[in-house]
Design a protein around this motif. Structure first.
Motif, PDB file in Angstrom:
ATOM      1  N   SER A 170       0.852  -1.187   0.000  1.00  0.00           N
ATOM      2  CA  SER A 170       0.000   0.000   0.000  1.00  0.00           C
ATOM      3  C   SER A 170       0.887   1.237   0.000  1.00  0.00           C
ATOM      4  CB  SER A 170      -0.902   0.016   1.243  1.00  0.00           C
ATOM      5  OG  SER A 170      -0.121   0.162   2.426  1.00  0.00           O
ATOM      6  N   THR A 171       0.277   2.376  -0.236  1.00  0.00           N
ATOM      7  CA  THR A 171       1.051   3.625  -0.262  1.00  0.00           C
ATOM      8  C   THR A 171       1.687   3.883   1.094  1.00  0.00           C
ATOM      9  OG1 THR A 171      -0.419   4.546  -1.939  1.00  0.00           O
ATOM     10  CG2 THR A 171       0.944   6.095  -0.714  1.00  0.00           C
ATOM     11  N   LYS A 172       0.937   3.657   2.172  1.00  0.00           N
ATOM     12  CA  LYS A 172       1.483   3.900   3.503  1.00  0.00           C
ATOM     13  C   LYS A 172       2.606   2.925   3.820  1.00  0.00           C
ATOM     14  CE  LYS A 172       0.306   5.073   8.205  1.00  0.00           C
ATOM     15  NZ  LYS A 172      -0.740   5.489   9.147  1.00  0.00           N
TER      16      LYS A 172
ATOM     17  N   ASP B 201       5.634   4.156   2.154  1.00  0.00           N
ATOM     18  CA  ASP B 201       6.231   5.265   2.898  1.00  0.00           C
ATOM     19  C   ASP B 201       7.126   4.757   4.021  1.00  0.00           C
ATOM     20  OD1 ASP B 201       5.087   7.293   1.393  1.00  0.00           O
ATOM     21  OD2 ASP B 201       3.291   7.423   2.638  1.00  0.00           O
TER      22      ASP B 201
ATOM     23  N   ALA C 222       6.672   1.250  13.428  1.00  0.00           N
ATOM     24  CA  ALA C 222       5.938   1.180  12.165  1.00  0.00           C
ATOM     25  C   ALA C 222       6.282  -0.089  11.398  1.00  0.00           C
ATOM     26  CB  ALA C 222       6.241   2.418  11.313  1.00  0.00           C
TER      27      ALA C 222
ATOM     28  N   GLU D 123      -1.882   0.567  10.521  1.00  0.00           N
ATOM     29  CA  GLU D 123      -2.670   1.719  10.960  1.00  0.00           C
ATOM     30  C   GLU D 123      -2.571   1.951  12.455  1.00  0.00           C
ATOM     31  OE1 GLU D 123      -4.048   3.735   8.876  1.00  0.00           O
ATOM     32  OE2 GLU D 123      -3.485   2.499   7.155  1.00  0.00           O
TER      33      GLU D 123
ATOM     34  N   ALA E 262       3.544   7.840  13.043  1.00  0.00           N
ATOM     35  CA  ALA E 262       3.841   7.703  11.618  1.00  0.00           C
ATOM     36  C   ALA E 262       5.249   8.180  11.360  1.00  0.00           C
ATOM     37  CB  ALA E 262       2.849   8.515  10.800  1.00  0.00           C
TER      38      ALA E 262
ATOM     39  N   VAL F 235       5.835  11.139   6.438  1.00  0.00           N
ATOM     40  CA  VAL F 235       4.383  11.104   6.314  1.00  0.00           C
ATOM     41  C   VAL F 235       3.757  12.187   7.161  1.00  0.00           C
ATOM     42  CG1 VAL F 235       2.333   9.683   6.615  1.00  0.00           C
ATOM     43  CG2 VAL F 235       4.464   8.644   5.834  1.00  0.00           C
TER      44      VAL F 235
ATOM     45  N   ARG G 155       4.531  13.070  -3.780  1.00  0.00           N
ATOM     46  CA  ARG G 155       3.606  12.600  -2.742  1.00  0.00           C
ATOM     47  C   ARG G 155       3.382  13.676  -1.686  1.00  0.00           C
ATOM     48  NH1 ARG G 155       0.660   9.305  -0.080  1.00  0.00           N
ATOM     49  NH2 ARG G 155       1.165   8.391   1.952  1.00  0.00           N
TER      50      ARG G 155
END
Length: 623
Positions: free
Chosen positions: A86-88, A91, A123, A133, A138, A142, A308
């Motif tokens: 995923s994008t997160k 990151d 993370a 999540e 974060a 981000v 981004r």
């Protein structure tokens, strides 16, 4: 004393190889975001982290092993379809590569890296558990993006740091070294444990802190293909044999042997030596040539992260990575190209919403290309964004007091685009970490000019902008044609010379008030060298040199010729006259100015932009 006493050579090898490997991993991560199910990419990235972890483990750099091990486990799950990218998650992975790069920087100073950021480890652990999540904090990048204030300074520092030698800051100065491909065999010496400590203070910037002997921290090593090195050695051997032959002939002549065969042999030996020396010069210069892809490979990650942070969809396309350029020039190009790529993403392209509203695809394209044209390298940065409005640039320059209204109103659209190179010019009304301070394009142009290069810009509203950089292949040896004008010798690049023709005054025709000559049905403008230099002609030119510049052909009128030569260009101390690349010495010891024809042709336009004085007819040089 360094914490790596006795291990400097091992550490330098590790940092050199691992830094390149991490840059390759960064690029593959950007590609993976486009093709998240590409198993080959997933395997390559997994192996990259595994290799870096292995080297760090050998040196007992525990913090780096910790980060790489967790990231390696993530990719093991990704390639086994236990996790989805995923994008997160990307990151977090990119933050991990950033942490490893920071550790490289600390290691290059001979210091152990600090314990990894707990937020990053949390993370990574949450991602491994499939519960990203719920991570306590974060990653910093981000957070910065969410706050609307991207941390560009950290991103720029990472790219700039990665361009320097990984061992540039080791304690002991070392002479320039050559690393020959293939690389040396893996080392097997034992290493003492290095305990993680709190983040160390950066060392004071003293003359010895650079280690490599270079205050700028540039690499003082270079990788050379063994084929090129063998060519240099073979030519050196042949020159030695020719020298022995000349020594023998000299002895015979000193003994009174002046026979025809002896003199003929002497002439042949000298001709052979001249050819061998020329070949050796070319071979040595090729050892300094490096593919520009080593520099370009840093920019996909840079463009991805900045896009981004700004909420844009941008794809960076790179072509011409195999194009070769002098290594020292590649290093000096990093900062200008970082700025231009950043500008394309920040200023050039629109947001997805703006693009859709104007009938474009939501994703923007930024292209970075390199190709060899004659004895120059042309690098272009092109975007398909909104382009530039010359009228807006004109008004901005007047509002900031960079140019007066009368001069501004005399500029045509092409000249208005050149205003972005004025110190203090910016199209942004608000200052951010990315832009708005008016510090940038003037510095970019200055740095390019220091490399005897030229930068130009073309832009069409609604279609995009193209910035072109033209650079010589090398700053060392240049084939030239030596001409004379106003009783002064000048050297012009031989690669620009198409042919030499006599000038018949009856063949000169006026076209739109400008002198021209027709050569094989081609109407070519006639420009005198004295006129380009703004010198008063001492005689009517007798010869014309048909020149091919990057944009057009023209005839350069000169008084006479001296001949062809290969020169070593030396910079002029403390000054750089417009259109002069440097100076060299002729065979008789006289000083010859080496002309930069591209700069000389554009001299009047550049002077106008810088000083606010605009010639009404920049190309109408007096004959």
């Amino acid at each position: 004393m360094s914490d790596f006493a006795g291990m400097e050579e091992l550490l330098q090898d590790f940092l050199l190889e691992s830094t390149e490997l991490l840059s390759d991993v960064d690029n593959k991560l950007v590609e993976l975001e486009k093709r998240p199910n590409d198993r080959a990419l997933l395997n390559d990235i997994f192996r990259g982290f595994h290799t870096i972890k292995g080297g760090a483990g050998f040196l007992n750099v525990a913090p780096m092993v910790t980060v790489c091990h967790r990231t390696e486990n993530l990719f093991d799950k990704l390639r086994n379809s236990e996790l989805q990218l995923s994008t997160k998650l990307m990151d977090v992975i990119l933050d991990a590569t950033g942490a490893v790069r920071d550790m490289f920087t600390t290691l290059s100073q001979g210091l152990p890296p600090a314990t990894p950021d707990p937020a990053l480890l949390a993370a990574l652990d949450a991602a491994l558990a499939g519960n990203l999540e719920a991570a306590v904090a974060a990653p910093a990048a981000v957070v910065a993006a969410a706050s609307g204030e991207p941390d560009w300074n950290a991103l720029h520092a990472a790219v700039t740091t990665s361009s320097a030698s990984p061992a540039a800051a080791l304690a002991a100065p070392a002479p320039a070294a050559v690393e020959v491909i293939p690389a040396a065999a893996p080392v097997s010496a034992p290493a003492t444990a290095i305990a993680p400590v709190a983040a160390p203070k950066p060392p004071a910037k003293t003359s010895s802190s650079a280690g490599s002997g270079s205050i700028s921290g540039q690499e003082n090593t270079i990788r050379i293909d063994t084929v090129r090195l063998d060519q240099v050695l073979n030519l050196s051997g042949e020159i030695g044999l020719t020298k022995n032959r000349l020594t023998t002939l000299r002895t015979e002549i000193l003994q009174g042997n002046m026979e025809t065969n002896t003199l003929r042999s002497l002439d042949e030996a000298i001709s052979q030596l001249d050819l061998l020396v020329s070949d050796l010069q070319n071979a040595v210069m090729k050892t300094r040539m490096q593919p520009i892809g080593r520099l370009f490979q840093k920019y996909p990650r840079l463009a991805r992260d900045l896009a981004r942070q700004l909420g844009k969809e941008v794809e960076l396309i790179i072509t011409g990575e195999e194009t070769e350029l002098d290594k020292t020039m590649i290093e000096d190009l990093n900062d200008p190209l970082v700025h231009l790529v950043r500008n394309a993403v920040d200023h050039g392209v629109e947001s997805a919403e703006e693009r859709i509203a104007s009938g474009k695809k939501p994703q923007s394209l930024v292209e970075l290309t390199a190709e060899q044209v004659g004895d120059h390298i042309v690098i272009e940065i092109t975007d398909d964004g909104k382009g530039m409005n010359p009228e807006v640039l004109r008004r901005k320059a007047i509002a900031k007091g960079l140019i007066d209204a009368e001069t501004a109103n005399s500029l045509d659209e092409k000249q208005c685009l050149q205003l972005i190179f004025l110190p203090g010019f910016s199209t942004k009304d608000q200052i951010s970490n990315v832009s708005g301070r008016g510090v940038g394009m003037d510095v970019v142009r200055t740095n390019i000019q220091k490399l005897n290069g030229r930068i130009d810009i073309n832009s069409i509203q609604g279609e995009g902008t193209r910035i072109s950089i033209s650079l010589p292949l090398t700053l060392a040896i240049l084939p030239v044609l030596v001409v004379r004008a106003c009783n002064q010798p000048f050297a012009v690049p031989l690669a620009m010379v198409r042919e030499i023709i006599p000038i018949d005054t009856t063949a000169i025709q006026e076209v739109s008030g400008r002198p021209t000559i027709v050569v094989r049905d081609e109407i070519l403008p006639l420009k005198t060298l004295s006129g380009l230099l703004n010198w008063e002609a001492t005689q009517k030119p007798n010869f014309g040199v048909l020149m091919q510049s990057a944009e057009k052909s023209f005839i350069l009128a000169v008084d006479s010729f001296v001949g062809r030569d290969d020169v070593v260009i030396k910079p002029l101390q403390n000054i750089r006259p417009k259109g002069v690349a440097g100076a060299t010495l002729s065979g008789d010891g006289s000083v010859v100015l080496v002309l930069d024809m591209e700069d000389l042709l554009a001299g009047q336009l550049d002077n106008a932009a810088a000083g606010g004085i605009m010639a009404r007819n920049a190309d109408n040089f007096a004959y």
